[in-house]
Design a protein around this motif. Structure first.
Motif, PDB file in Angstrom:
ATOM      1  N   ALA A 267     -26.686  49.368  12.417  1.00  0.00           N
ATOM      2  CA  ALA A 267     -27.285  50.497  13.134  1.00  0.00           C
ATOM      3  C   ALA A 267     -26.384  50.976  14.264  1.00  0.00           C
ATOM      4  N   ASP A 268     -25.746  50.037  14.960  1.00  0.00           N
ATOM      5  CA  ASP A 268     -24.848  50.410  16.062  1.00  0.00           C
ATOM      6  C   ASP A 268     -23.662  51.234  15.575  1.00  0.00           C
ATOM      7  N   LEU A 269     -23.343  51.121  14.285  1.00  0.00           N
ATOM      8  CA  LEU A 269     -22.254  51.917  13.711  1.00  0.00           C
ATOM      9  C   LEU A 269     -22.771  53.207  13.079  1.00  0.00           C
ATOM     10  N   GLY A 270     -24.087  53.492  13.275  1.00  0.00           N
ATOM     11  CA  GLY A 270     -24.633  54.768  12.833  1.00  0.00           C
ATOM     12  C   GLY A 270     -25.350  54.754  11.501  1.00  0.00           C
ATOM     13  N   ASN A 271     -25.586  53.569  10.907  1.00  0.00           N
ATOM     14  CA  ASN A 271     -26.274  53.508   9.619  1.00  0.00           C
ATOM     15  C   ASN A 271     -27.770  53.712   9.842  1.00  0.00           C
ATOM     16  N   THR A 272     -28.299  54.840   9.387  1.00  0.00           N
ATOM     17  CA  THR A 272     -29.698  55.181   9.655  1.00  0.00           C
ATOM     18  C   THR A 272     -30.673  54.330   8.842  1.00  0.00           C
ATOM     19  N   THR A 273     -30.263  53.898   7.649  1.00  0.00           N
ATOM     20  CA  THR A 273     -31.132  53.005   6.871  1.00  0.00           C
ATOM     21  C   THR A 273     -31.330  51.692   7.617  1.00  0.00           C
ATOM     22  N   ALA A 274     -30.274  51.204   8.255  1.00  0.00           N
ATOM     23  CA  ALA A 274     -30.382  49.983   9.052  1.00  0.00           C
ATOM     24  C   ALA A 274     -31.281  50.205  10.265  1.00  0.00           C
ATOM     25  N   MET A 275     -31.227  51.410  10.845  1.00  0.00           N
ATOM     26  CA  MET A 275     -32.106  51.707  11.980  1.00  0.00           C
ATOM     27  C   MET A 275     -33.574  51.606  11.579  1.00  0.00           C
ATOM     28  N   THR A 276     -33.927  52.197  10.462  1.00  0.00           N
ATOM     29  CA  THR A 276     -35.320  52.109  10.009  1.00  0.00           C
ATOM     30  C   THR A 276     -35.681  50.672   9.657  1.00  0.00           C
ATOM     31  N   ALA A 277     -34.700  49.901   9.161  1.00  0.00           N
ATOM     32  CA  ALA A 277     -34.956  48.492   8.854  1.00  0.00           C
ATOM     33  C   ALA A 277     -35.255  47.709  10.131  1.00  0.00           C
ATOM     34  N   VAL A 278     -34.512  47.987  11.203  1.00  0.00           N
ATOM     35  CA  VAL A 278     -34.786  47.340  12.490  1.00  0.00           C
ATOM     36  C   VAL A 278     -36.201  47.686  12.951  1.00  0.00           C
ATOM     37  N   GLY A 279     -36.548  48.977  12.828  1.00  0.00           N
ATOM     38  CA  GLY A 279     -37.897  49.402  13.200  1.00  0.00           C
ATOM     39  C   GLY A 279     -38.964  48.677  12.401  1.00  0.00           C
ATOM     40  N   THR A 280     -38.717  48.516  11.107  1.00  0.00           N
ATOM     41  CA  THR A 280     -39.687  47.834  10.240  1.00  0.00           C
ATOM     42  C   THR A 280     -39.844  46.370  10.625  1.00  0.00           C
ATOM     43  N   LEU A 281     -38.747  45.719  11.033  1.00  0.00           N
ATOM     44  CA  LEU A 281     -38.832  44.327  11.477  1.00  0.00           C
ATOM     45  C   LEU A 281     -39.689  44.211  12.736  1.00  0.00           C
ATOM     46  N   TYR A 282     -39.555  45.167  13.658  1.00  0.00           N
ATOM     47  CA  TYR A 282     -40.412  45.164  14.845  1.00  0.00           C
ATOM     48  C   TYR A 282     -41.869  45.403  14.461  1.00  0.00           C
ATOM     49  N   ARG A 283     -42.085  46.222  13.457  1.00  0.00           N
ATOM     50  CA  ARG A 283     -43.459  46.493  13.012  1.00  0.00           C
ATOM     51  C   ARG A 283     -44.093  45.241  12.404  1.00  0.00           C
ATOM     52  N   ASN A 284     -43.326  44.528  11.588  1.00  0.00           N
ATOM     53  CA  ASN A 284     -43.861  43.387  10.840  1.00  0.00           C
ATOM     54  C   ASN A 284     -43.625  42.044  11.523  1.00  0.00           C
ATOM     55  N   ALA A 285     -43.064  42.085  12.759  1.00  0.00           N
ATOM     56  CA  ALA A 285     -42.801  40.852  13.518  1.00  0.00           C
ATOM     57  C   ALA A 285     -41.935  39.881  12.720  1.00  0.00           C
ATOM     58  N   LYS A 286     -40.854  40.389  12.155  1.00  0.00           N
ATOM     59  CA  LYS A 286     -39.919  39.560  11.392  1.00  0.00           C
ATOM     60  C   LYS A 286     -38.675  39.309  12.240  1.00  0.00           C
ATOM     61  N   GLY A 287     -38.539  38.099  12.781  1.00  0.00           N
ATOM     62  CA  GLY A 287     -37.371  37.756  13.585  1.00  0.00           C
ATOM     63  C   GLY A 287     -37.447  38.232  15.017  1.00  0.00           C
ATOM     64  N   VAL A 288     -38.491  38.995  15.335  1.00  0.00           N
ATOM     65  CA  VAL A 288     -38.694  39.508  16.693  1.00  0.00           C
ATOM     66  C   VAL A 288     -40.194  39.547  16.975  1.00  0.00           C
ATOM     67  N   THR A 289     -40.548  39.773  18.234  1.00  0.00           N
ATOM     68  CA  THR A 289     -41.953  39.950  18.599  1.00  0.00           C
ATOM     69  C   THR A 289     -42.409  41.346  18.173  1.00  0.00           C
ATOM     70  N   GLN A 290     -43.601  41.427  17.606  1.00  0.00           N
ATOM     71  CA  GLN A 290     -44.097  42.719  17.124  1.00  0.00           C
ATOM     72  C   GLN A 290     -44.177  43.720  18.271  1.00  0.00           C
ATOM     73  N   ASN A 291     -43.663  44.935  18.022  1.00  0.00           N
ATOM     74  CA  ASN A 291     -43.666  45.969  19.049  1.00  0.00           C
ATOM     75  C   ASN A 291     -43.621  47.333  18.363  1.00  0.00           C
ATOM     76  N   TYR A 292     -44.775  48.003  18.334  1.00  0.00           N
ATOM     77  CA  TYR A 292     -44.864  49.290  17.634  1.00  0.00           C
ATOM     78  C   TYR A 292     -44.077  50.386  18.353  1.00  0.00           C
ATOM     79  N   ASN A 293     -44.047  50.344  19.678  1.00  0.00           N
ATOM     80  CA  ASN A 293     -43.297  51.366  20.421  1.00  0.00           C
ATOM     81  C   ASN A 293     -41.806  51.271  20.105  1.00  0.00           C
ATOM     82  N   THR A 294     -41.296  50.035  20.084  1.00  0.00           N
ATOM     83  CA  THR A 294     -39.882  49.847  19.741  1.00  0.00           C
ATOM     84  C   THR A 294     -39.625  50.279  18.303  1.00  0.00           C
ATOM     85  N   MET A 295     -40.589  49.994  17.424  1.00  0.00           N
ATOM     86  CA  MET A 295     -40.454  50.430  16.035  1.00  0.00           C
ATOM     87  C   MET A 295     -40.264  51.946  15.955  1.00  0.00           C
ATOM     88  N   LEU A 296     -41.157  52.686  16.643  1.00  0.00           N
ATOM     89  CA  LEU A 296     -41.069  54.148  16.610  1.00  0.00           C
ATOM     90  C   LEU A 296     -39.761  54.641  17.213  1.00  0.00           C
TER      91      LEU A 296
END
Length: 644
Positions: free
Chosen positions: A439-468
């Motif tokens: 994502a830091d290199l501009g891959n938008t699919t990876a950005m949405t994947a990071v958001g989805t991990l925040y949504r589903n609490a995978k590897g991080v604490t669940q955070n809907y605001n960060t997801m959005l």
């Protein structure tokens, strides 16, 4: 007489290695649970192992995503050099976009199309897992209804896979787009028929599936009609037919060995002589075979290193092909069309996106050579090729190499692999690390994947605001998938309050960026919420914008609006005009619909000859309903013979 004896030996040793992978998924965590897949899998395992005497039958029950992928990967190793490799899957199936089929793991939670990548395997992965075997069979008893699913595809059931190559047969429990019955007698109707018919002697496998179709159709009173795709060109049997040879066979083995040797003695590849030694390790020509093997293995090794005659031109071709993947990371149809165009311009590496599983030869060697020289695009494409071949362990080796050089797509693929435990140990923290690097290199699919991990609490604490925030970051760069996801959140009232106006704002953004799905959703919104008059006109305006994208299925959809009279005045003649446009773009559905108009005389004079002609065109593109029409509506017999 020698030929007859040789046939006897082949019949005796015909299936020295027969392997099967049998999967039954019933205890779904987020889908409706099924009653019979475990029973069906056990029934098939017992039939294959005990009655048909398969050498190795692996039974997998209630497989989660990680277990499912590992089983498929391991089975590919077993399938190498097998005479028959068979996979049976019983459980939930889902048709995704681009008519791809997904077989759901028990931990699948499918709310959006993107979730299929981490909750299901594709039918292509099952097919690829059988590679290396002489005869390959994939059986999908996976079209069962999903009333509690959080995600619905446009079509129930599974689509039909375009089968390429010989000796591959794909069997489906029911017609395309239809739902298979789970059964109320302990086993599904399809598994019951399959187990019974498999035991028949002197019945070829091709003929066996015809009998299964007839039995299931009878038991379900026509509600379920199994189908199959592909072909086994040789006569393949589960139980070998009896061969009667009226003569003394004391010299059979010696004569057979001589016939075998005579058939290969002038070959210039090591494999032929290795095959001889496998069957006759102490044969009279074994020393000569060893010499031939040493000679040709040495020759192969001398030419193993790929020769890149024009390295800069080759790199340019590879980077151009890699760019197809970067521009179309998710949409396979767009990727395929871009590859076709690039291939027509003389770039041989575009073939990767048309037939990746069979990509080989000098072009493959060029990729390896340049990847070993730290060419990131080459290593990334090698990872893609090995994933298509169904060997994620090998794929991860190349994705790691590409990612270490700085390729953001490879980093994203590593994130997905660690998330699923595909080719690497499952590790949600590592998944997040790789997704963020990408994502830091501009891959938008990876950005949405990071958001989805925040949504589903995978590897991080669940955070809907960060997801959005991550979804909006991808959307701001122009990622239409992220735009559509945000719009869908507002449409359903998920994460945010339900708001049709904000939903439309995000859909409009995606539509302005050329997203055909967004245009269709806007059209659907106006058609469903507008009643009669101006809003229906708006709906048609958006549908026509989608048509401008040139997608044949959208054009076919417009024809169906006129056929049904949905949002427009019903007009079969106008429907025909749209269907013809779509048919010219190779839409099998449109060809089938034209056949319907001719068969029933809707807007035109009845013409069964024209109807059959259009059904045959659709059938040749593997349209299941068209095949059924040809075989069941006055044109009986094998549909291929009817459609010459």
């Amino acid at each position: 007489m020698v030929v007859l004896i040789w046939m006897s030996v082949i019949a005796h040793h015909a299936y020295a290695k027969r392997v099967a992978l049998v999967i039954g998924n019933a205890a779904y965590q987020h889908e409706n649970k099924l009653a019979n897949p475990i029973n069906d899998a056990v029934l098939l395992q017992n039939t294959l192992k005990s009655e048909l005497q398969f050498d190795d039958v692996k039974l997998i029950k209630n497989a989660d995503f990680r277990t499912l992928n590992r089983a498929i990967n391991d089975f590919n190793q077993s399938a190498q050099d097998a005479d028959i490799a068979l996979i049976y899957f019983s459980g939930h199936g889902q048709q995704g976009d681009n008519r791809q089929n997904y077989l759901l793991a028990t931990d699948a939670q499918i709310e959006h199309l993107v979730d299929l990548r981490t909750g299901a395997v594709t039918s292509d992965e099952l097919i690829n897992a059988t590679q290396g075997a002489k005869a390959r069979i994939v059986i999908l008893d996976a079209c069962r209804d999903r009333p509690n699913s959080g995600f619905k595809s446009a079509t129930k059931g599974l689509s039909r896979v375009q089968v390429t190559g010989d000796e591959l047969l794909i069997a489906y429990a029911t017609d395309a787009g239809k739902v298979a019955q789970d059964g109320n007698t302990g086993n599904s109707p399809y598994a019951t028929a399959l187990a019974q018919v498999m035991r028949k002697k002197d019945k070829s496998i091709m003929g066996m599936f015809d009998d299964v179709k007839d039995q299931v159709r009878t038991v379900t009173k026509g509600q379920q009609v199994p189908t199959r795709e592909g072909n086994l060109s040789i006569d393949v049997y589960f139980i070998q037919p009896t061969i009667n040879i009226q003569q003394n066979t004391n010299s059979t083995t010696a004569d057979a060995e001589l016939v075998f040797w005579d058939s290969i003695k002038n070959e210039t590849d090591a494999e032929s002589y290795q095959a001889y030694l496998k069957q006759y390790p102490n044969g009279r020509f074994s020393h000569l075979a060893q010499e031939k093997i040493q000679k040709y293995v040495l020759k192969m090794n001398q030419t193993q290193v790929a020769s890149v005659n024009d390295i800069e031109k080759t790199k340019k071709y590879i980077e151009e092909a890699d760019n197809i993947l970067l521009k179309n990371p998710i949409n396979q149809k767009k990727r395929y069309k871009a590859a076709e165009h690039t291939l027509s311009q003389g770039n041989p590496f575009a073939e990767i996106f048309i037939n990746a599983a069979n990509f080989s030869g000098q072009n493959y060697k060029d990729l390896v050579t340049l990847a070993d020289q730290n060419h990131a695009a080459s290593a990334n494409l090698l990872g893609f090729v090995w994933m298509a071949k169904g060997l994620p362990n090998e794929a991860m080796k190349w994705f790691h190499k590409s990612a270490d050089i700085g390729h953001h797509f490879a980093m994203k693929e590593l994130g997905a692999a660690y998330l699923a435990g595909l080719g690497v140990p499952k590790n949600e923290q590592k998944a997040m690390e790789w997704f963020k690097k990408s994502a830091d290199l501009g891959n938008t699919t990876a950005m949405t994947a990071v958001g989805t991990l925040y949504r589903n609490a995978k590897g991080v604490t669940q955070n809907y605001n960060t997801m959005l925030e991550w979804y909006k970051k991808a959307a701001d760069i122009g990622d239409t998938t992220a735009m559509m996801a945000i719009g869908t959140f507002y449409a359903k009232g998920e994460i945010v309050e339900q708001d049709d106006q904000k939903m439309l704002e995000w859909y409009y953004k995606a539509a302005d960026a050329g997203d055909m799905t967004a245009m269709m959703k806007i059209g659907n919104f106006y058609a469903k919420n507008g009643g009669f008059g101006q809003n229906n006109q708006k709906a048609m305006e958006w549908y026509r914008k989608a048509v401008d994208s040139g997608d044949e299925e959208v054009i076919n959809f417009i024809g169906t609006l006129y056929y049904d009279g949905t949002g427009v005045i019903q007009n079969y003649n106008t429907a025909m005009e749209w269907y013809l446009k779509a048919a010219n773009l190779k839409s099998a559905s449109a060809m089938y619909n034209i056949g319907i108009l001719y068969e029933y005389g809707l807007g035109i004079e009845k013409d069964k000859i024209q109807a059959k002609e259009w059904y045959c065109k659709a059938a040749k593109l593997n349209h299941a309903e068209a095949i059924t029409r040809v075989t069941a509506y006055g044109w009986s017999g094998n549909w291929q013979k009817q459609c010459v």
